[in-house]
Design a protein around this motif. Structure first.
Motif, PDB file in Angstrom:
ATOM      1  N   LEU A 140      25.259  43.226  88.040  1.00 25.84           N
ATOM      2  CA  LEU A 140      26.231  44.312  88.138  1.00 25.84           C
ATOM      3  C   LEU A 140      26.839  44.569  86.772  1.00 25.84           C
ATOM      4  N   LYS A 141      26.882  45.844  86.396  1.00 21.04           N
ATOM      5  CA  LYS A 141      27.512  46.264  85.138  1.00 21.04           C
ATOM      6  C   LYS A 141      28.621  47.225  85.505  1.00 21.04           C
ATOM      7  N   LEU A 142      29.865  46.753  85.396  1.00 18.85           N
ATOM      8  CA  LEU A 142      31.018  47.616  85.626  1.00 18.85           C
ATOM      9  C   LEU A 142      31.374  48.314  84.321  1.00 18.85           C
ATOM     10  N   GLN A 143      32.339  49.179  84.346  1.00 15.84           N
ATOM     11  CA  GLN A 143      32.634  50.047  83.204  1.00 15.84           C
ATOM     12  C   GLN A 143      32.860  49.293  81.897  1.00 15.84           C
ATOM     13  N   ASP A 144      33.830  48.420  81.839  1.00 14.55           N
ATOM     14  CA  ASP A 144      34.155  47.741  80.580  1.00 14.55           C
ATOM     15  C   ASP A 144      33.758  46.267  80.597  1.00 14.55           C
ATOM     16  N   ALA A 145      33.166  45.813  81.668  1.00 10.05           N
ATOM     17  CA  ALA A 145      32.804  44.399  81.792  1.00 10.05           C
ATOM     18  C   ALA A 145      31.354  44.185  81.369  1.00 10.05           C
ATOM     19  N   PRO A 146      31.022  42.991  80.921  1.00  5.51           N
ATOM     20  CA  PRO A 146      29.627  42.709  80.587  1.00  5.51           C
ATOM     21  C   PRO A 146      28.800  42.576  81.864  1.00  5.51           C
ATOM     22  N   ILE A 147      27.498  42.702  81.718  1.00  8.87           N
ATOM     23  CA  ILE A 147      26.610  42.584  82.872  1.00  8.87           C
ATOM     24  C   ILE A 147      26.571  41.126  83.317  1.00  8.87           C
TER      25      ILE A 147
ATOM     26  N   TYR B 278      25.111  38.244  90.305  1.00  9.00           N
ATOM     27  CA  TYR B 278      25.918  37.965  91.484  1.00  9.00           C
ATOM     28  C   TYR B 278      25.009  37.712  92.677  1.00  9.00           C
ATOM     29  N   SER B 279      25.537  36.959  93.651  1.00 12.17           N
ATOM     30  CA  SER B 279      24.846  36.808  94.927  1.00 12.17           C
ATOM     31  C   SER B 279      25.114  38.070  95.753  1.00 12.17           C
ATOM     32  N   ASP B 280      24.455  38.172  96.890  1.00  8.69           N
ATOM     33  CA  ASP B 280      24.623  39.367  97.728  1.00  8.69           C
ATOM     34  C   ASP B 280      26.073  39.537  98.165  1.00  8.69           C
ATOM     35  N   GLU B 281      26.719  38.469  98.607  1.00  8.38           N
ATOM     36  CA  GLU B 281      28.094  38.553  99.097  1.00  8.38           C
ATOM     37  C   GLU B 281      29.070  38.861  97.963  1.00  8.38           C
ATOM     38  N   GLU B 282      28.865  38.227  96.802  1.00  9.18           N
ATOM     39  CA  GLU B 282      29.742  38.493  95.652  1.00  9.18           C
ATOM     40  C   GLU B 282      29.606  39.942  95.189  1.00  9.18           C
ATOM     41  N   LEU B 283      28.373  40.434  95.182  1.00  8.70           N
ATOM     42  CA  LEU B 283      28.141  41.819  94.770  1.00  8.70           C
ATOM     43  C   LEU B 283      28.826  42.779  95.731  1.00  8.70           C
ATOM     44  N   LEU B 284      28.720  42.510  97.018  1.00  2.00           N
ATOM     45  CA  LEU B 284      29.376  43.357  98.016  1.00  2.00           C
ATOM     46  C   LEU B 284      30.883  43.374  97.814  1.00  2.00           C
ATOM     47  N   ASP B 285      31.485  42.203  97.604  1.00  3.52           N
ATOM     48  CA  ASP B 285      32.939  42.127  97.401  1.00  3.52           C
ATOM     49  C   ASP B 285      33.366  42.861  96.139  1.00  3.52           C
ATOM     50  N   ARG B 286      32.635  42.669  95.051  1.00  3.08           N
ATOM     51  CA  ARG B 286      32.999  43.336  93.775  1.00  3.08           C
ATOM     52  C   ARG B 286      32.859  44.850  93.883  1.00  3.08           C
ATOM     53  N   LEU B 287      31.760  45.301  94.471  1.00  4.62           N
ATOM     54  CA  LEU B 287      31.557  46.748  94.614  1.00  4.62           C
ATOM     55  C   LEU B 287      32.636  47.368  95.504  1.00  4.62           C
ATOM     56  N   ARG B 288      32.947  46.708  96.604  1.00  5.23           N
ATOM     57  CA  ARG B 288      33.955  47.234  97.522  1.00  5.23           C
ATOM     58  C   ARG B 288      35.323  47.330  96.828  1.00  5.23           C
ATOM     59  N   ALA B 289      35.706  46.269  96.102  1.00  6.18           N
ATOM     60  CA  ALA B 289      37.000  46.260  95.421  1.00  6.18           C
ATOM     61  C   ALA B 289      37.064  47.323  94.330  1.00  6.18           C
TER      62      ALA B 289
ATOM     63  N   HIS C   1      35.180  50.076  94.063  1.00  2.00           N
ATOM     64  CA  HIS C   1      35.047  51.427  94.610  1.00  2.00           C
ATOM     65  C   HIS C   1      36.341  51.898  95.286  1.00  2.00           C
ATOM     66  N   GLU C   2      37.122  50.992  95.858  1.00  2.00           N
ATOM     67  CA  GLU C   2      38.393  51.386  96.479  1.00  2.00           C
ATOM     68  C   GLU C   2      39.377  51.925  95.447  1.00  2.00           C
ATOM     69  N   GLN C   3      39.315  51.409  94.221  1.00  2.00           N
ATOM     70  CA  GLN C   3      40.224  51.870  93.175  1.00  2.00           C
ATOM     71  C   GLN C   3      39.665  53.064  92.413  1.00  2.00           C
ATOM     72  N   ASN C   4      38.338  53.191  92.331  1.00  2.00           N
ATOM     73  CA  ASN C   4      37.681  54.246  91.542  1.00  2.00           C
ATOM     74  C   ASN C   4      36.624  54.936  92.394  1.00  2.00           C
ATOM     75  N   LYS C   5      37.042  55.824  93.254  1.00  2.00           N
ATOM     76  CA  LYS C   5      36.101  56.469  94.182  1.00  2.00           C
ATOM     77  C   LYS C   5      35.213  57.514  93.515  1.00  2.00           C
TER      78      LYS C   5
ATOM     79  N   SER D 115      25.654  50.401 100.273  1.00  2.00           N
ATOM     80  CA  SER D 115      26.119  51.192 101.415  1.00  2.00           C
ATOM     81  C   SER D 115      27.230  50.470 102.171  1.00  2.00           C
ATOM     82  N   LYS D 116      27.100  49.159 102.351  1.00  2.00           N
ATOM     83  CA  LYS D 116      28.134  48.381 103.049  1.00  2.00           C
ATOM     84  C   LYS D 116      29.443  48.381 102.276  1.00  2.00           C
ATOM     85  N   ALA D 117      29.373  48.569 100.965  1.00  2.00           N
ATOM     86  CA  ALA D 117      30.584  48.599 100.146  1.00  2.00           C
ATOM     87  C   ALA D 117      31.343  49.916 100.312  1.00  2.00           C
ATOM     88  N   GLY D 118      30.778  50.858 101.058  1.00  2.00           N
ATOM     89  CA  GLY D 118      31.454  52.136 101.290  1.00  2.00           C
ATOM     90  C   GLY D 118      31.045  53.228 100.326  1.00  2.00           C
ATOM     91  N   ILE D 119      30.034  52.979  99.520  1.00  4.61           N
ATOM     92  CA  ILE D 119      29.571  53.968  98.538  1.00  4.61           C
ATOM     93  C   ILE D 119      28.506  54.820  99.210  1.00  4.61           C
TER      94      ILE D 119
END
Length: 146
Positions: A76-83, A86-97, A99-103, A128-132
């Motif tokens: 996962l590569k977020l905006q200002d964070a390095p790549i 992640y495991s499947d569950e960690e990726l889901l949690d990070r994406l969900r968190a 995406h809730e702040q930056n839709k 998709s499960k993350a709501g995106i």
């Protein structure tokens, strides 16, 4: 005499026929629809997904990039964070968190051509499960896509 004629006019025979013209019209429309869609229902298509001549997407914000490598690992590569991996569950949690702040931040999925297709589908399901709801697929520029 006139009353006999008027009685005769009132006693018309009823038609016991079915009007089939509307049924024929519907049948012909369905026939045309099936003739047009039947060639599109091929079961196997050879596709080289990573090559494309599409123009790049213009975006004001840096996108979120989910990457599946050749071994099936998720990054996962977020905006200002390095790549980071992640495991499947960690990726889901990070994406969900995130995406809730930056839709309005776009999300892209990248995978090499030799990546396991099932793993790419799993990554799509996690996104998709993350709501995106909208996900772009990344490809290499150039190539001879038609």
């Amino acid at each position: 005499m006139q009353s006999a004629i008027s009685r005769h006019r009132k006693r018309r025979k009823l038609k016991s026929e079915i009007n089939v013209v509307p049924y024929i019209d519907v049948m012909l429309v369905l026939l045309i629809i099936f003739m047009v869609t039947a060639p599109m229902l091929t079961l196997a298509v050879n596709v080289d997904i990573p090559k494309s001549t599409a123009r790049s997407v213009d975006s004001k914000a840096d996108p979120i990039i989910v990457t599946v490598d050749g071994d099936g690992r998720l990054f996962l590569k977020l905006q200002d964070a390095p790549i980071a991996e992640y495991s499947d569950e960690e990726l889901l949690d990070r994406l969900r968190a995130f995406h809730e702040q930056n839709k309005d931040v776009p999300v892209f999925l990248a995978a090499p051509g030799e990546a396991n297709y099932q793993r790419v589908i799993d990554a799509t399901a996690i996104i998709s499960k993350a709501g995106i709801e909208k996900v772009g697929l990344m490809s290499k520029p150039g190539g001879n896509a038609r």
